[in-house]
Design a protein around this motif. Structure first.
Motif, PDB file in Angstrom:
ATOM      1  N   SER A  36       0.831  -1.202   0.000  1.00 16.92           N
ATOM      2  CA  SER A  36       0.000   0.000   0.000  1.00 16.92           C
ATOM      3  C   SER A  36       0.867   1.254   0.000  1.00 16.92           C
ATOM      4  O   SER A  36       0.562   2.229  -0.697  1.00 16.92           O
ATOM      5  CB  SER A  36      -0.922   0.016   1.212  1.00 16.92           C
ATOM      6  N   ASN A  37       1.922   1.231   0.770  1.00 13.73           N
ATOM      7  CA  ASN A  37       2.827   2.385   0.812  1.00 13.73           C
ATOM      8  C   ASN A  37       3.527   2.590  -0.520  1.00 13.73           C
ATOM      9  O   ASN A  37       3.680   3.726  -0.986  1.00 13.73           O
ATOM     10  CB  ASN A  37       3.860   2.219   1.926  1.00 13.73           C
ATOM     11  N   ILE A  38       3.958   1.514  -1.147  1.00 18.04           N
ATOM     12  CA  ILE A  38       4.623   1.622  -2.442  1.00 18.04           C
ATOM     13  C   ILE A  38       3.657   2.177  -3.478  1.00 18.04           C
ATOM     14  O   ILE A  38       4.008   3.036  -4.280  1.00 18.04           O
ATOM     15  CB  ILE A  38       5.185   0.250  -2.874  1.00 18.04           C
ATOM     16  N   GLU A  39       2.431   1.699  -3.453  1.00 23.91           N
ATOM     17  CA  GLU A  39       1.423   2.188  -4.391  1.00 23.91           C
ATOM     18  C   GLU A  39       1.145   3.669  -4.174  1.00 23.91           C
ATOM     19  O   GLU A  39       1.016   4.435  -5.138  1.00 23.91           O
ATOM     20  CB  GLU A  39       0.143   1.381  -4.227  1.00 23.91           C
ATOM     21  N   ALA A  40       1.067   4.086  -2.930  1.00 26.00           N
ATOM     22  CA  ALA A  40       0.815   5.494  -2.633  1.00 26.00           C
ATOM     23  C   ALA A  40       1.978   6.367  -3.099  1.00 26.00           C
ATOM     24  O   ALA A  40       1.761   7.449  -3.651  1.00 26.00           O
ATOM     25  CB  ALA A  40       0.585   5.679  -1.140  1.00 26.00           C
ATOM     26  N   LEU A  41       3.197   5.902  -2.906  1.00 27.98           N
ATOM     27  CA  LEU A  41       4.355   6.674  -3.349  1.00 27.98           C
ATOM     28  C   LEU A  41       4.433   6.720  -4.861  1.00 27.98           C
ATOM     29  O   LEU A  41       4.837   7.725  -5.445  1.00 27.98           O
ATOM     30  CB  LEU A  41       5.637   6.076  -2.772  1.00 27.98           C
ATOM     31  N   ALA A  42       4.056   5.656  -5.524  1.00 27.39           N
ATOM     32  CA  ALA A  42       4.146   5.607  -6.980  1.00 27.39           C
ATOM     33  C   ALA A  42       3.109   6.504  -7.640  1.00 27.39           C
ATOM     34  O   ALA A  42       3.343   7.038  -8.723  1.00 27.39           O
ATOM     35  CB  ALA A  42       3.973   4.169  -7.458  1.00 27.39           C
ATOM     36  N   SER A  43       1.969   6.690  -7.016  1.00 31.40           N
ATOM     37  CA  SER A  43       0.909   7.487  -7.635  1.00 31.40           C
ATOM     38  C   SER A  43       1.152   8.982  -7.505  1.00 31.40           C
ATOM     39  O   SER A  43       0.535   9.767  -8.200  1.00 31.40           O
ATOM     40  CB  SER A  43      -0.447   7.128  -7.024  1.00 31.40           C
ATOM     41  N   GLY A  44       2.021   9.412  -6.632  1.00 26.46           N
ATOM     42  CA  GLY A  44       2.275  10.842  -6.452  1.00 26.46           C
ATOM     43  C   GLY A  44       1.353  11.434  -5.415  1.00 26.46           C
ATOM     44  O   GLY A  44       0.362  10.841  -5.012  1.00 26.46           O
ATOM     45  N   PRO A  61       6.971  16.209 -13.444  1.00 27.18           N
ATOM     46  CA  PRO A  61       6.680  15.768 -12.081  1.00 27.18           C
ATOM     47  C   PRO A  61       6.847  14.258 -11.873  1.00 27.18           C
ATOM     48  O   PRO A  61       7.079  13.814 -10.766  1.00 27.18           O
ATOM     49  CB  PRO A  61       5.222  16.158 -11.857  1.00 27.18           C
ATOM     50  N   GLN A  62       6.722  13.472 -12.923  1.00 24.10           N
ATOM     51  CA  GLN A  62       6.797  12.025 -12.780  1.00 24.10           C
ATOM     52  C   GLN A  62       8.225  11.512 -12.715  1.00 24.10           C
ATOM     53  O   GLN A  62       8.552  10.676 -11.888  1.00 24.10           O
ATOM     54  CB  GLN A  62       6.092  11.330 -13.948  1.00 24.10           C
ATOM     55  N   ILE A  63       9.075  11.992 -13.620  1.00 20.54           N
ATOM     56  CA  ILE A  63      10.412  11.401 -13.724  1.00 20.54           C
ATOM     57  C   ILE A  63      11.530  12.375 -13.386  1.00 20.54           C
ATOM     58  O   ILE A  63      12.698  12.037 -13.463  1.00 20.54           O
ATOM     59  CB  ILE A  63      10.633  10.807 -15.130  1.00 20.54           C
ATOM     60  N   SER A  64      11.191  13.607 -13.023  1.00 19.94           N
ATOM     61  CA  SER A  64      12.161  14.618 -12.578  1.00 19.94           C
ATOM     62  C   SER A  64      13.272  14.862 -13.599  1.00 19.94           C
ATOM     63  O   SER A  64      14.438  14.925 -13.253  1.00 19.94           O
ATOM     64  CB  SER A  64      12.765  14.221 -11.229  1.00 19.94           C
ATOM     65  N   THR A  65      12.905  14.952 -14.858  1.00 16.57           N
ATOM     66  CA  THR A  65      13.859  15.333 -15.897  1.00 16.57           C
ATOM     67  C   THR A  65      13.309  16.554 -16.621  1.00 16.57           C
ATOM     68  O   THR A  65      12.158  16.944 -16.458  1.00 16.57           O
ATOM     69  CB  THR A  65      14.079  14.194 -16.912  1.00 16.57           C
ATOM     70  N   LYS A  66      14.117  17.151 -17.447  1.00 13.22           N
ATOM     71  CA  LYS A  66      13.727  18.337 -18.214  1.00 13.22           C
ATOM     72  C   LYS A  66      12.992  17.897 -19.482  1.00 13.22           C
ATOM     73  O   LYS A  66      13.488  17.061 -20.224  1.00 13.22           O
ATOM     74  CB  LYS A  66      14.948  19.158 -18.575  1.00 13.22           C
ATOM     75  N   VAL A  67      11.797  18.446 -19.702  1.00  3.96           N
ATOM     76  CA  VAL A  67      10.992  18.111 -20.870  1.00  3.96           C
ATOM     77  C   VAL A  67      10.485  19.385 -21.533  1.00  3.96           C
ATOM     78  O   VAL A  67      10.504  20.469 -20.942  1.00  3.96           O
ATOM     79  CB  VAL A  67       9.786  17.207 -20.481  1.00  3.96           C
ATOM     80  N   ALA A  68       9.964  19.236 -22.764  1.00  2.16           N
ATOM     81  CA  ALA A  68       9.447  20.381 -23.499  1.00  2.16           C
ATOM     82  C   ALA A  68       7.981  20.638 -23.168  1.00  2.16           C
ATOM     83  O   ALA A  68       7.543  21.796 -23.072  1.00  2.16           O
ATOM     84  CB  ALA A  68       9.622  20.155 -24.995  1.00  2.16           C
TER      85      ALA A  68
END
Length: 73
Positions: A36-44, A61-68
């Motif tokens: 349950s904790n893993i699922e909660a962390l994965a959903s944001g 916000p999902q992968i913390s990289t620079k996007v256009a």
């Protein structure tokens, strides 16, 4: 004397089996809690779904990289 040994052996066997059963039930609860904790962390935290496209200067916000582009679904 033989009857006492049999009764004691049965009591010990039931005790050990009870402890094993209780231990397995307790581990099941921990596994459920961890999942349950893993699922909660994965959903944001905000619960919104994003789609990040291209390379650019925005922080995805999902992968913390620079996007256009960031598209909210």
């Amino acid at each position: 004397m033989k009857k006492k040994k049999v009764i004691l052996s049965l009591f010990m066997a039931v005790s050990v089996l009870s402890l094993v059963y209780l231990k397995s039930q307790r581990n099941g609860i921990k596994s459920e809690l961890v999942l349950s904790n893993i699922e909660a962390l994965a959903s944001g935290e905000d619960g919104e779904n994003y789609r990040c496209l291209g390379l650019g200067s925005l922080d995805c916000p999902q992968i913390s990289t620079k996007v256009a582009y960031i598209r909210i679904l």
